[in-house]
Scaffold this motif. Structure first.
Motif, mmCIF file in Angstrom:
data_model
loop_
_atom_site.group_PDB
_atom_site.id
_atom_site.type_symbol
_atom_site.label_atom_id
_atom_site.label_comp_id
_atom_site.label_asym_id
_atom_site.label_seq_id
_atom_site.Cartn_x
_atom_site.Cartn_y
_atom_site.Cartn_z
ATOM 1 N N PRO A 39 0.816 -1.214 0.000
ATOM 2 C CA PRO A 39 0.000 0.000 0.000
ATOM 3 C C PRO A 39 0.850 1.264 0.000
ATOM 4 O O PRO A 39 2.047 1.223 0.304
ATOM 5 N N SER A 40 0.213 2.362 -0.319
ATOM 6 C CA SER A 40 0.910 3.639 -0.392
ATOM 7 C C SER A 40 1.614 3.953 0.930
ATOM 8 O O SER A 40 1.054 3.749 1.998
ATOM 9 N N GLY A 41 2.858 4.408 0.826
ATOM 10 C CA GLY A 41 3.600 4.817 2.014
ATOM 11 C C GLY A 41 4.328 3.689 2.733
ATOM 12 O O GLY A 41 4.938 3.915 3.774
ATOM 13 N N GLY A 43 7.001 2.122 1.819
ATOM 14 C CA GLY A 43 8.457 2.187 1.694
ATOM 15 C C GLY A 43 9.033 1.659 0.388
ATOM 16 O O GLY A 43 10.253 1.520 0.253
ATOM 17 N N LYS A 44 8.176 1.406 -0.606
ATOM 18 C CA LYS A 44 8.640 0.815 -1.868
ATOM 19 C C LYS A 44 9.617 1.737 -2.599
ATOM 20 O O LYS A 44 10.704 1.316 -3.003
ATOM 21 N N THR A 45 9.196 3.001 -2.780
ATOM 22 C CA THR A 45 10.052 3.935 -3.517
ATOM 23 C C THR A 45 11.353 4.166 -2.765
ATOM 24 O O THR A 45 12.428 4.245 -3.374
ATOM 25 N N THR A 46 11.269 4.235 -1.441
ATOM 26 C CA THR A 46 12.483 4.443 -0.639
ATOM 27 C C THR A 46 13.476 3.302 -0.882
ATOM 28 O O THR A 46 14.675 3.535 -1.082
ATOM 29 N N LEU A 47 12.984 2.069 -0.914
ATOM 30 C CA LEU A 47 13.874 0.926 -1.145
ATOM 31 C C LEU A 47 14.471 0.993 -2.552
ATOM 32 O O LEU A 47 15.660 0.725 -2.748
HETATM 33 N N1 LIG Z 1 12.551 12.502 1.816
HETATM 34 C C1 LIG Z 1 11.639 12.147 2.726
HETATM 35 N N2 LIG Z 1 11.513 12.846 3.877
HETATM 36 C C2 LIG Z 1 10.614 12.480 4.814
HETATM 37 N N3 LIG Z 1 9.778 11.422 4.699
HETATM 38 C C3 LIG Z 1 9.854 10.703 3.573
HETATM 39 C C4 LIG Z 1 10.779 11.023 2.530
HETATM 40 N N4 LIG Z 1 10.624 10.125 1.529
HETATM 41 C C5 LIG Z 1 9.636 9.286 1.935
HETATM 42 N N5 LIG Z 1 9.180 9.625 3.146
HETATM 43 C C6 LIG Z 1 8.135 8.910 3.910
HETATM 44 O O1 LIG Z 1 8.453 7.542 3.936
HETATM 45 C C7 LIG Z 1 7.303 6.734 3.795
HETATM 46 C C8 LIG Z 1 7.500 5.780 2.642
HETATM 47 O O2 LIG Z 1 7.552 6.511 1.452
HETATM 48 P P1 LIG Z 1 7.713 5.814 0.021
HETATM 49 O O3 LIG Z 1 7.758 6.892 -0.987
HETATM 50 O O4 LIG Z 1 8.872 4.879 0.071
HETATM 51 O O5 LIG Z 1 6.353 4.998 -0.063
HETATM 52 P P2 LIG Z 1 5.765 4.127 -1.273
HETATM 53 O O6 LIG Z 1 5.572 2.743 -0.760
HETATM 54 O O7 LIG Z 1 6.598 4.299 -2.489
HETATM 55 O O8 LIG Z 1 4.327 4.782 -1.471
HETATM 56 P P3 LIG Z 1 3.505 5.101 -2.843
HETATM 57 O O9 LIG Z 1 2.812 3.813 -3.232
HETATM 58 O O10 LIG Z 1 2.518 6.120 -2.381
HETATM 59 O O11 LIG Z 1 4.467 5.614 -3.857
HETATM 60 C C9 LIG Z 1 6.138 7.687 3.623
HETATM 61 O O12 LIG Z 1 5.473 7.809 4.852
HETATM 62 C C10 LIG Z 1 6.791 8.982 3.222
HETATM 63 O O13 LIG Z 1 6.053 10.085 3.677
#
Ligand SMILES: Nc1ncnc2c1ncn2[C@@H]1O[C@H](COP(=O)(O)OP(=O)(O)OP(=O)(O)O)[C@@H](O)[C@H]1O
Ligand SMILES: [Mg+2]
Length: 379
Positions: A39-41, A43-47
């Motif tokens: 789900p959104s948020g 951590g996928k994009t972060t990884l």
């Molecule tokens: N540079 C940043 N500074 C602070 N918080 C961040 C930063 N980047 C991501 N986050 C937080 O880390 C969490 C994970 O973010 P991420 O972008 O990895 O989610 P995601 O799984 O890719 O979600 P989505 O499906 O919405 O793209 C979120 O709560 C986001 O707000």
């Protein structure tokens, strides 16, 4: 070449007080399409950014083809990324966008002509070489981004929700095209999506993430048919959940008590014992619905009786909502044949639901919240 081209080892990442990745470990097989789904948020994009070198982990290592790349800058990693917004150069033509990486690498002109031509053809953009991104459709822009990423022959292509900006039909077509491109180039794809159908249809393996943790890694079939917990079962496809209690073990099976149901015989792969609480998951298509009582010949076939509360005809199948006492059960019936004179099951009908004990799945309880279970009867 190792079996695993990419490994994340205990990756942790915090932003301020928020733990976004919590000791994530996973291995991506060489040449496969591996998806990060959640789900959104979660951590996928972060990884993915940590993999590409656009972010650094607080702890943990990233290993590419046996080499620790955790500290390397993006341009020193043999990894390319297709970002969600494609990040094309708007003032450059399709050709120049695709050629960019080779120019930077100082490739000779002859090789560049051959390689750029090859990838433009692969993504079916021949004839569009002279256009700028603003003159292309969303799907075409996406293909330019893929060609541009592939032309440098990375060891891994990272794709972050590459289809999110496209409408449903185009998304389905691009998914097939991505699969074809993957087969042609033989490069490992790490694909990020929050769409379970997208992940299911394209992936060799999927890691399901939730709140910065990997909940389960498996093939699409494993995740669907053998989900580890109720989060996975609910996130991947539809399911019905029932709280129950193991009454007795019975070889590979067990007898399960669920409020208002007769005793059920269910496959006991987790070797649960008398008194264990379970969350039973039964997918809607695993029920066989009939207006007449079916004959039961197998000890592990189960039968429930209920009343149809809703009928939703969906062309290829019909979804029924069936009331069994306090339970409302979702049932899907495929239309193998749909003779018009066949007796249909209608709203208000009394029906039988049959399911095999092998097709019901006992899950680890994901949360502690529901402790309101049956008391175990004396035996
Ligand atoms: N540079 C940043 N500074 C602070 N918080 C961040 C930063 N980047 C991501 N986050 C937080 O880390 C969490 C994970 O973010 P991420 O972008 O990895 O989610 P995601 O799984 O890719 O979600 P989505 O499906 O919405 O793209 C979120 O709560 C986001 O707000
Ligand atoms: Mg994201």
């Amino acid at each position: 070449m190792s079996d695993h081209i990419l490994q994340f080892k205990n990756i942790s990442k915090r932003f301020g007080s928020q733990t976004v990745l919590d000791e994530v470990s996973l291995s991506v097989g060489t040449g496969e399409i591996f998806s990060l789904l959640g789900p959104s948020g979660c951590g996928k994009t972060t990884l993915l950014r940590i993999c590409g070198g656009f972010d650094y982990p607080d702890a943990g290592r990233v290993i590419l083809d046996g080499k620790d790349i955790t500290e390397l800058p993006p341009n020193k990693r043999e990894i390319r990324t297709v970002f969600q917004n494609y990040a094309l150069f708007p003032h450059m033509t399709v050709w120049d966008n695709v050629a960019f990486g080779l120019k930077i690498a100082g490739v000779d002109k002859h090789t560049m002509m051959r390689e750029v031509g090859k990838y433009i053809e692969m993504v079916q953009l021949s004839g569009h070489e002279g256009k700028k991104p603003g003159q292309l459709s969303g799907g075409q822009r996406q293909r330019v981004a893929i060609a541009r990423a592939l032309v440098n022959k990375p060891k891994i292509l990272l794709l972050d929700e590459p289809l999110a900006a496209l409408d449903l039909k185009l998304r389905q077509r691009m998914l097939i095209e991505l699969d074809t491109i993957h087969d042609e180039v033989g490069i490992t794809f790490l694909f990020v999506t929050h769409d379970q159908q997208e992940a299911m249809s394209i992936s060799d393996h999927i890691a399901v993430m939730h709140n910065g943790n990997v909940e389960q890694i498996g093939t699409p079939v494993e995740l669907y048919e053998a989900p580890k917990n109720s989060f996975i079962a609910a996130f991947i496809g539809d399911t019905n959940f029932f709280d129950g209690l193991v009454e007795q073990e019975d070889g590979d099976y067990c007898t399960l008590m669920i409020k208002d149901f007769p005793a059920l015989s269910v496959y006991n792969d987790k070797k649960l014992r008398r008194g264990d609480k379970v969350n039973l998951s039964i997918r809607p298509e695993k029920f066989m619905i009939s207006a007449t009582k079916p004959e039961i010949t197998d000890a592990h076939t189960n039968l429930l009786q209920g009343k149809v509360e809703e009928v939703i005809y969906l062309g290829a199948h019909t979804r029924y909502w069936v009331r069994v006492q306090d339970w409302r059960i979702s049932v899907v019936k495929q239309h193998f044949s749909y003779a018009l004179d066949e007796r249909k099951i209608c709203w208000g009908d009394e029906v039988w639901l049959k399911f095999e004990g092998d097709n019901a799945y006992m899950l680890e309880r994901y949360t502690e919240e529901d402790e309101n279970l049956l008391a175990l009867p004396d035996v």
